[in-house]
Write a protein that holds these residues in place. Structure first.
Motif, PDB file in Angstrom:
ATOM      1  N   ARG A  13       0.830  -1.218   0.000  1.00  0.00           N
ATOM      2  CA  ARG A  13       0.000   0.000   0.000  1.00  0.00           C
ATOM      3  C   ARG A  13       0.858   1.260   0.000  1.00  0.00           C
ATOM      4  O   ARG A  13       0.621   2.184  -0.785  1.00  0.00           O
ATOM      5  N   GLN A  14       1.868   1.300   0.859  1.00  0.00           N
ATOM      6  CA  GLN A  14       2.704   2.487   0.960  1.00  0.00           C
ATOM      7  C   GLN A  14       3.478   2.736  -0.331  1.00  0.00           C
ATOM      8  O   GLN A  14       3.589   3.889  -0.789  1.00  0.00           O
ATOM      9  N   ASP A  15       3.983   1.664  -0.963  1.00  0.00           N
ATOM     10  CA  ASP A  15       4.735   1.832  -2.202  1.00  0.00           C
ATOM     11  C   ASP A  15       3.832   2.291  -3.338  1.00  0.00           C
ATOM     12  O   ASP A  15       4.239   3.112  -4.185  1.00  0.00           O
ATOM     13  N   ILE A  16       2.601   1.787  -3.388  1.00  0.00           N
ATOM     14  CA  ILE A  16       1.685   2.193  -4.462  1.00  0.00           C
ATOM     15  C   ILE A  16       1.314   3.670  -4.316  1.00  0.00           C
ATOM     16  O   ILE A  16       1.255   4.422  -5.310  1.00  0.00           O
ATOM     17  N   GLU A  17       1.076   4.122  -3.091  1.00  0.00           N
ATOM     18  CA  GLU A  17       0.739   5.536  -2.883  1.00  0.00           C
ATOM     19  C   GLU A  17       1.900   6.437  -3.262  1.00  0.00           C
ATOM     20  O   GLU A  17       1.700   7.521  -3.826  1.00  0.00           O
ATOM     21  N   ARG A  18       3.138   6.046  -2.998  1.00  0.00           N
ATOM     22  CA  ARG A  18       4.282   6.865  -3.381  1.00  0.00           C
ATOM     23  C   ARG A  18       4.453   6.897  -4.904  1.00  0.00           C
ATOM     24  O   ARG A  18       4.832   7.922  -5.467  1.00  0.00           O
ATOM     25  N   LEU A  19       4.171   5.746  -5.555  1.00  0.00           N
ATOM     26  CA  LEU A  19       4.265   5.747  -7.024  1.00  0.00           C
ATOM     27  C   LEU A  19       3.169   6.599  -7.656  1.00  0.00           C
ATOM     28  O   LEU A  19       3.383   7.205  -8.724  1.00  0.00           O
ATOM     29  N   GLN A  20       2.000   6.626  -7.032  1.00  0.00           N
ATOM     30  CA  GLN A  20       0.938   7.506  -7.546  1.00  0.00           C
ATOM     31  C   GLN A  20       1.309   8.972  -7.431  1.00  0.00           C
ATOM     32  O   GLN A  20       0.878   9.799  -8.251  1.00  0.00           O
ATOM     33  N   ASP A  21       2.125   9.304  -6.447  1.00  0.00           N
ATOM     34  CA  ASP A  21       2.604  10.694  -6.272  1.00  0.00           C
ATOM     35  C   ASP A  21       3.885  10.945  -7.033  1.00  0.00           C
ATOM     36  O   ASP A  21       4.579  11.952  -6.780  1.00  0.00           O
ATOM     37  N   HIS A  22       4.259  10.019  -7.945  1.00  0.00           N
ATOM     38  CA  HIS A  22       5.466  10.132  -8.770  1.00  0.00           C
ATOM     39  C   HIS A  22       6.725  10.178  -7.903  1.00  0.00           C
ATOM     40  O   HIS A  22       7.650  10.956  -8.159  1.00  0.00           O
ATOM     41  N   LYS A  23       6.733   9.358  -6.866  1.00  0.00           N
ATOM     42  CA  LYS A  23       7.911   9.231  -6.010  1.00  0.00           C
ATOM     43  C   LYS A  23       8.431   7.788  -6.097  1.00  0.00           C
ATOM     44  O   LYS A  23       7.724   6.881  -6.532  1.00  0.00           O
ATOM     45  N   SER A  24       9.661   7.591  -5.671  1.00  0.00           N
ATOM     46  CA  SER A  24      10.226   6.237  -5.661  1.00  0.00           C
ATOM     47  C   SER A  24       9.732   5.480  -4.436  1.00  0.00           C
ATOM     48  O   SER A  24       9.229   6.071  -3.468  1.00  0.00           O
ATOM     49  N   VAL A  25       9.880   4.168  -4.478  1.00  0.00           N
ATOM     50  CA  VAL A  25       9.419   3.340  -3.368  1.00  0.00           C
ATOM     51  C   VAL A  25      10.317   3.556  -2.150  1.00  0.00           C
ATOM     52  O   VAL A  25      11.395   4.171  -2.234  1.00  0.00           O
ATOM     53  N   VAL A  26       9.846   3.010  -1.025  1.00  0.00           N
ATOM     54  CA  VAL A  26      10.598   3.155   0.210  1.00  0.00           C
ATOM     55  C   VAL A  26      11.960   2.474   0.069  1.00  0.00           C
ATOM     56  O   VAL A  26      12.113   1.472  -0.638  1.00  0.00           O
ATOM     57  N   LYS A  27      12.958   3.011   0.724  1.00  0.00           N
ATOM     58  CA  LYS A  27      14.325   2.513   0.592  1.00  0.00           C
ATOM     59  C   LYS A  27      14.447   1.050   1.010  1.00  0.00           C
ATOM     60  O   LYS A  27      15.160   0.271   0.383  1.00  0.00           O
ATOM     61  N   GLY A  28      13.799   0.639   2.050  1.00  0.00           N
ATOM     62  CA  GLY A  28      13.888  -0.740   2.532  1.00  0.00           C
ATOM     63  C   GLY A  28      12.841  -1.657   1.948  1.00  0.00           C
ATOM     64  O   GLY A  28      12.669  -2.776   2.438  1.00  0.00           O
ATOM     65  N   SER A  29      12.128  -1.255   0.915  1.00  0.00           N
ATOM     66  CA  SER A  29      11.064  -2.063   0.341  1.00  0.00           C
ATOM     67  C   SER A  29      11.648  -3.205  -0.482  1.00  0.00           C
ATOM     68  O   SER A  29      12.661  -3.047  -1.168  1.00  0.00           O
ATOM     69  N   PRO A  30      11.016  -4.393  -0.463  1.00  0.00           N
ATOM     70  CA  PRO A  30      11.492  -5.510  -1.296  1.00  0.00           C
ATOM     71  C   PRO A  30      11.307  -5.262  -2.784  1.00  0.00           C
ATOM     72  O   PRO A  30      11.861  -5.994  -3.600  1.00  0.00           O
ATOM     73  N   LEU A  31      10.532  -4.198  -3.161  1.00  0.00           N
ATOM     74  CA  LEU A  31      10.309  -3.907  -4.572  1.00  0.00           C
ATOM     75  C   LEU A  31      11.345  -2.962  -5.148  1.00  0.00           C
ATOM     76  O   LEU A  31      11.293  -2.653  -6.348  1.00  0.00           O
ATOM     77  N   ARG A  32      12.284  -2.509  -4.340  1.00  0.00           N
ATOM     78  CA  ARG A  32      13.210  -1.469  -4.805  1.00  0.00           C
ATOM     79  C   ARG A  32      14.083  -1.982  -5.952  1.00  0.00           C
ATOM     80  O   ARG A  32      14.346  -1.240  -6.909  1.00  0.00           O
TER      81      ARG A  32
END
Length: 366
Positions: A13-32
Motif C-alpha cells: 500500500r505504501q509503495d503504491i501511494e508513493r508511485l501515484q505521487d510520482h515518487k520512488s518506493v521506500v528505501k527498505g522495500s522488497p520492490l526497490r
C-alpha cells in the motif's frame, strides 16, 4: 485485475501511494530492486530499462504478485497443472511466461509441488516401512520343526503310465513345511489336493521330524473349508479327519489374519527359492519326469535350501565355518566328509606305504 490490484494494495500500500505521487518506493522495500511502476490500469509491474514481460501477451512488464497472497498459490497451482505436473523449473517458467512476477517464487513453487498429491504419486520415493516385532515362536528357543509354517505350491505334470496312444500324464503338488526358528525346510509330494493326501503327508512329516506344537499358514482356499459349496477338490484343514489328527498329536493350527499375506513371507520366500532350484534341476535333467524322479528332485531341493547360510558369510579367518539349517538338523558339515576324488590301486598302495613309513619312524623313535 481487480483481485490482483486488491492483493497488491493489501501488501504494498505504501509503495503504491508513493508511485501515484510520482515518487520512488521506500528505501527498505522488497520492490526497490525491481524498479516498479504503475500501468494505465493501476497494476504494479516490474520496470527497468528493458521490459522483461511477455510482449506477445500484450503486457509491458510482469505483474508483481505478493508471495503470501492466495492469488500467488492459485497461479502456481494452475500453471503447474497446465504443464502436466512437471518440476519447479518448468512450473516457474510457465508462471513467468504468462506475465506474472511472484515474489519469492522459487520457495512458493517448491512448497506447492511438495504438497501436490499427483506429484507424490508420480515421483515420490517409497517410504520405509517400520517392521513390527517378531512373533514369540520366531524367537523362542525350541528344537527344529516345533513351530512350522505350511504352504502348498505346484502343480507339475509327471508321466504316470504308458498307453497305446503315448504317455498318460497326471499332476503332483508339493507341501512345504518350514521351521519358523531354524529356517529348515521339508517338502512332501502329494498326488492330489485332498484332505486324505494331506493327512498322509503330515504323518510322514511328523514321523521323520517329530511332533509339532503349532502349524501356521495363510487363509488360502487350500486350507480353509470355504470351498465345499463350490465342490472344489482342495485340502480342508477344518475337516473332521484333520482335526482328529491334530488332537491326537497335540498340535494347533493357527491361521494368519485375512488379507495379511505379508505375515506369511517366511514360507513364501522359500517357495520362490524352491521353484528356482527345481526349474534348474528339471532343465538340466534329461530324464523323463515321473513321480519318483520328481520326489528325488524335491529332496535334493530341500538339501540345497537347508545348506544356505543363516547369516552373512564371515570374512574373518578365525570363523571359517558357515551356520546353516542342515548343520542344526544333522550336526554335520561338508568339511566332515572330505573331498571325493578318484582313487585307483596305485594311490592306495602309495598311501599304505607312506603310512607304513610313518609308523616305522614313530616306532624307532620310541
Amino acid at each position: 485485475m481487480i483481485v490482483i490490484k486488491s492483493a497488491q494494495y493489501e501488501v504494498y500500500r505504501q509503495d503504491i501511494e508513493r508511485l501515484q505521487d510520482h515518487k520512488s518506493v521506500v528505501k527498505g522495500s522488497p520492490l526497490r530492486n525491481l524498479d516498479p511502476y504503475l500501468d494505465d490500469g493501476g497494476l504494479l509491474r516490474v520496470g527497468g530499462r528493458i521490459l522483461t514481460g511477455d510482449l506477445l501477451a500484450g503486457s509491458n512488464g510482469p505483474i508483481i504478485i505478493p508471495k503470501k497472497s492466495h492469488v500467488a498459490s492459485l497461479l502456481v497451482k494452475y500453471y503447474h497443472q497446465k504443464c502436466r505436473h512437471q518440476g519447479r523449473h518448468i512450473t516457474e517458467g510457465g508462471v513467468r511466461s504468462a506475465g506474472y512476477w511472484i515474489m519469492g517464487a522459487k520457495r512458493l513453487v517448491s512448497s506447492v509441488l511438495n504438497s501436490c498429491i499427483t506429484c507424490r504419486k508420480l515421483r515420490r520415493k517409497p517410504e520405509i516401512q517400520k517392521m513390527g516385532n517378531l512373533p514369540d515362536f520366531r524367537c523362542k528357543p525350541s528344537p527344529p520343526f516345533t513351530y512350522v509354517g505350511v504352504d502348498t505350491f505346484g502343480p507339475w505334470e509327471v508321466s504316470a503310465r504308458k498307453t497305446r496312444g503315448g504317455v498318460a500324464n497326471s499332476k503332483r503338488w508339493a507341501i512345504l513345511f518350514t521351521c519358523l526358528a531354524s529356517r529348515a525346510v521339508h517338502i512332501e509330494l502329494v498326488d492330489e489336493m485332498t484332505s486324505s493326501a494331506f493327512i498322509n503327508s503330515l504323518r510322514r512329516f511328523v514321523a521323520i521330524r517329530g511332533k509339532v506344537t503349532e502349524f501356521h499358514s495363510d487363509r488360502g482356499t487350500n486350507f480353509v473349508g470355504s470351498t465345499d459349496a463350490l465342490n472344489i477338490n482342495t485340502i480342508n484343514v477344518e475337516s473332521q479327519p484333520v482335526r482328529k489328527f491334530m488332537v491326537e498329536n497335540g498340535s494347533t493350527w493357527i491361521f494368519n489374519p485375512p488379507y495379511a499375506s505379508h505375515m506369511g513371507g517366511i514360507w513364501e520366500r522359500i517357495i520362490g527359492t524352491a521353484r528356482r532350484i527345481l526349474n534348474a534341476i528339471i532343465m538340466e535333467s534329461k530324464k523323463l519326469l515321473t513321480h519318483d524322479v520328481l520326489n528325488t528332485f524335491m529332496y535334493e531341493t530341500c538339501a540345497i535350501i537347508n545348506s544356505r547360510p543363516l547369516a552373512n558369510v564371515s570374512i574373518d579367518p578365525t570363523e571359517p565355518s558357515v551356520l546353516s539349517p542342515s548343520v542344526l538338523l544333522t550336526q554335520k558339515t561338508e568339511v566332515d566328509y572330505g573331498p571325493f576324488e578318484a582313487v585307483d590301486l596305485k594311490d592306495m598302495y602309495r598311501t599304505s606305504w607312506k603310512h607304513t613309513q610313518v609308523l616305522a619312524n614313530q616306532f624307532w623313535k620310541r
